[in-house]
Design an enzyme around this catalytic site. Structure first.
Site, PDB file in Angstrom:
ATOM      1  N   HIS A 259      23.419  -5.401   4.513  1.00 17.46           N
ATOM      2  CA  HIS A 259      24.531  -4.451   5.300  1.00 17.46           C
ATOM      3  C   HIS A 259      24.861  -3.193   4.210  1.00 17.46           C
ATOM      4  O   HIS A 259      25.225  -3.288   3.179  1.00 17.46           O
ATOM      5  CB  HIS A 259      25.696  -5.169   5.672  1.00 17.46           C
ATOM      6  CG  HIS A 259      26.366  -4.685   6.867  1.00 17.46           C
ATOM      7  ND1 HIS A 259      27.301  -3.362   6.599  1.00 17.46           N
ATOM      8  CD2 HIS A 259      26.713  -5.007   7.959  1.00 17.46           C
ATOM      9  CE1 HIS A 259      27.982  -3.162   7.649  1.00 17.46           C
ATOM     10  NE2 HIS A 259      27.630  -4.100   8.639  1.00 17.46           N
ATOM     11  N   ARG A 279      32.085   2.774  11.700  1.00 19.45           N
ATOM     12  CA  ARG A 279      31.298   4.016  12.004  1.00 19.45           C
ATOM     13  C   ARG A 279      31.014   4.298  13.465  1.00 19.45           C
ATOM     14  O   ARG A 279      30.861   5.497  13.833  1.00 19.45           O
ATOM     15  CB  ARG A 279      29.737   3.911  11.165  1.00 19.45           C
ATOM     16  CG  ARG A 279      29.714   4.102   9.770  1.00 19.45           C
ATOM     17  CD  ARG A 279      28.574   3.688   9.050  1.00 19.45           C
ATOM     18  NE  ARG A 279      28.548   2.468   9.006  1.00 19.45           N
ATOM     19  CZ  ARG A 279      27.386   1.728   9.188  1.00 19.45           C
ATOM     20  NH1 ARG A 279      26.153   2.135   9.542  1.00 19.45           N
ATOM     21  NH2 ARG A 279      27.442   0.388   9.026  1.00 19.45           N
TER      22      ARG A 279
END
Ligand code: FAD
Length: 661
Positions: A259, A279
């Protein structure tokens, strides 16, 4: 013959995360007497940590969404290596599974007009993730547990016993899948029939056997084999190893997801996840020069879909129909590699990551409302106020795409009758890279399918397989071996070749060395020579793990538990290293510095790992590799599904002959 408590069930589900609980609910609702066993506390599965949301094309926020778009995104994210029928079923069934959760009491965040709200995530064309703030997994587990309690109350009313048809064994670990007489497992295609599971209770150390013709493995992932990981202590690849030892193959184990955004500071919390919703909700990545560097890392295959300028990327949040999404929302493998490159080029943050900023992107109260866990996580663990300053983040081992090979429809493991797998432990669904949010939906879609088919298989049997007594004795001896090594180290040697000839090894030291090896040599960027070194180190660790010794007694003894988990982590790590060495291309979660391109001929190849332990010599020599790799051609993607893509896009992924076909 070992005397221990035995209980009979129709279906045993190993694991009480989202996949295990959904499987258990389905099996019980189909009439099967079902046991769930989990090595952590009930409710403390990995699923509870899931933050961002669950992907399902309900079209609540953008009506352009539907299962075909979701399928397309999933295949693009997985770089076309997905078991396509799984991806199709997943995309089709995920909305029903989310709506079903609502009927069982889940409370998702809402849109202004009262529908289940859906948020943006990397690789998803439309806002698709149903969520509860950034604590979605907690709500999912709470709801499934509530459903289990409701079913138990139903049983109490009918039978006067809450556990008549559904029982949870918590803080109990399965160390072996038991087969019927004469079926040992190994590398044959006909791996015999499942007959139950050998287990121990962590608190007392007591052994017991759950007899059942169907076992569903739902044990989650493998992250604890790596040093920097978002995963917690349960993720030691147990289900992967149990399947291998029972004779079932693992599929494409080279694909491990790093990740892009784990915490990098302070060291005690390195690896802890920073959810992608940061995000998705507008957070941006910057390097030490303040540059939004992701614009420099949009690969050709994605160029048309992503914004070319910061302005366009920013406009997309308000007007997604007329702008393209910002490259911070590329699939995870792309973002992780980009961060890695920036740090390597000397443009990283002070503690070896990059900056992820929401403080300049949205008002403080919005950050606190939409990302409450992230706000507290950084405040409490790093003394950083994310409403006022940027976070420092870097890649962390997060998820394994590889897993037990399963039939797409039934979740059955090939060759071992009665063995099923669902959730992160199963392979195929996500291809070479999983999109965020696609795990929670995977758990529900295939957990349900596994429970359904496990129950049907058990109901269809005339004669139930009985566990082989020799296997039970061997499982008990294997589990007790670390105590023998401990005695031997104190001068009580057990024999010429036994553990006593050399001093016992500390399981914690072995674990640390394993994690460092996998992190440094089979991590985010891979090289042939380093993976060969890793395999040598794994062979050495395997020999030493045979002498892993513990002191004390069987009552809650974490050192002993780790000594037993080491077998699993070593087996799984060997699968990852061997498969990663074999695949001479870069695709999704597998990046080879020496083979940087994606090779369309490799798209047709699935790598299967099987236990090679039945070969002469291999079983007795721990230094010999235990895993045999085979290649199999992937099944051609059905034409109507291929028709969902433009020809120009397919040219980037498919081999020449596939295009002709
Ligand atoms: P788990 O939930 O981990 O359950 C595994 C179970 O198996 C546990 O009960 C464990 O005790 C048990 N077990 C293991 N070994 C044994 C054994 N030998 N004997 C008995 N029991 C055993 N995915 C998304 O889709 N959306 C997200 O927003 C998201 N956020 C995430 C955030 C974090 C921090 C992390 C780490 C992951 C996130 N993921 C997310 C991924 C997702 O949470 C996992 O992939 C998923 O929860 C795995 O579920 P599972 O049911 O397969 O396994």
């Amino acid at each position: 013959m070992t005397q221990l408590e035995r209980r009979q069930w129709d279906v045993v589900v190993v694991g009480a995360g989202g996949a295990g609980l959904r499987a258990a609910i389905e099996a019980r609702e189909r009439g099967a007497r079902t046991a769930v066993i989990c090595k952590s506390l009930f409710g403390k599965a990995h699923t509870v940590m899931a933050e961002g949301g669950i992907a399902a094309s309900m079209g609540n926020v953008n009506s352009g969404d539907n299962w075909r778009v979701h399928f397309r995104d999933t295949l693009r994210g997985g770089k076309f290596l997905n078991q396509w029928r799984m991806a199709e079923l997943h995309a089709q069934e995920a909305p029903d599974r989310v709506w079903e959760l609502e009927t069982w009491g889940a409370l998702f965040d809402r849109t202004p007009d009262g529908k289940i709200s859906q948020r943006n995530f990397g690789g998803h064309e439309y806002p698709r993730l149903a969520h509860v703030g950034d604590r979605t997994g907690l709500e999912l587990i709470r709801t499934l547990q509530q459903k289990i309690v409701a079913l138990q109350q139903e049983d109490f009313r009918e039978y006067g016993d809450y556990e008549a048809r559904l029982k949870v064994y918590q803080e109990c670990t399965v160390t072996r899948i038991l087969k019927e007489d004469g079926a040992e497992g190994g590398d044959s295609e006909d791996g015999g029939r499942v007959a139950g599971a050998f287990c121990y209770e962590r608190e007392s150390g007591r052994f017991f056997v759950l007899e059942a013709p169907s076992v569903v493995l739902a044990t989650g992932g493998i992250g604890k084999s790596f040093k920097v990981t978002s995963n917690s202590w349960e993720y030691t690849g147990d289900g992967h190893a149990l399947a291998l030892l029972a004779g079932a193959p693992l599929l494409n184990m080279e694909f491990v997801q790093f990740h892009p955004t784990g915490m990098v500071w302070p060291p005690s919390v390195k690896g802890i996840l920073v959810t992608e919703s940061v995000r998705g909700d507008g957070g941006v990545l910057r390097n030490s020069e303040g540059k939004r560097f992701m614009f420099d890392y949009i690969p050709d295959v994605f160029k048309e879909k992503y914004a070319e300028s910061e302005d366009e990327g920013d406009r997309w949040y308000e007007d997604p129909d007329h702008n393209r999404r910002p490259p911070e929302l590329l699939p995870r493998d792309e973002v992780a590699r980009a961060i890695n490159s920036e740090v390597k080029a000397g443009r990283g943050s002070p503690h070896g990551g990059v900056f992820l900023d929401v403080s300049t992107r949205m008002p403080a109260e919005v950050v606190r409302r939409r990302l409450p866990s992230m706000y507290h996580q950084f405040k409490e663990l790093a003394d950083v106020d994310i409403t006022a300053e940027a976070m420092e983040v870097g890649p962390t081992c997060h998820y394994v795409m590889g897993g037990i090979a399963v039939d797409s429809e039934t979740a059955a493991a090939p060759g071992v009758a009665g063995l099923y797998a669902a959730g992160e432990v199963a392979g195929g669904m996500h291809g070479s890279n999983r999109l965020g949010g696609n795990s929670l939906s995977d758990l529900l879609v295939f957990g349900r399918r596994a429970g359904l088919h496990a129950a049907a298989y058990a109901a269809g049997l005339d004669v139930r397989p009985a566990p082989d007594e020799g296997q039970i004795d061997a499982a008990a001896a294997e589990a007790l071996r670390p105590f023998g090594a401990g005695e031997a180290s104190r001068g009580d040697a057990v024999g010429p070749d036994g553990p006593g000839d050399r001093p016992a090894e500390n399981p914690y030291t072995l674990h640390q060395e394993l994690q460092q090896t996998m992190n440094d040599l089979v991590g985010i960027i891979r090289r042939e020579q380093e993976m060969e070194q890793a395999l040598e180190k794994l062979a050495e660790l395997r020999v030493r793990a045979g002498r892993a010794g513990v002191e004390g007694h069987r009552q809650f003894n974490p050192g002993w538990h780790l000594a037993l988990d080491l077998r699993n982590m070593l087996l799984v790590s060997e699968c990852v290293a061997r498969a990663a060495l074999e695949r001479t291309e870069s695709r999704g979660g597998h990046t080879r510095e020496d083979w940087p391109g994606m090779d369309s001929d490799w798209r047709r190849v699935n790598l299967y790992c099987r236990l090679a332990g039945t070969e002469e010599g291999a079983a007795t020599d721990p230094a010999a590799g235990r895993i045999a790799l085979t290649r199999r051609t992937t099944e051609p993607i059905r034409p109507d599904l291929l028709a969902l893509f433009d020809k120009e896009e397919l040219v980037k992924y498919l081999a020449e002959e596939e295009l002709h076909e």
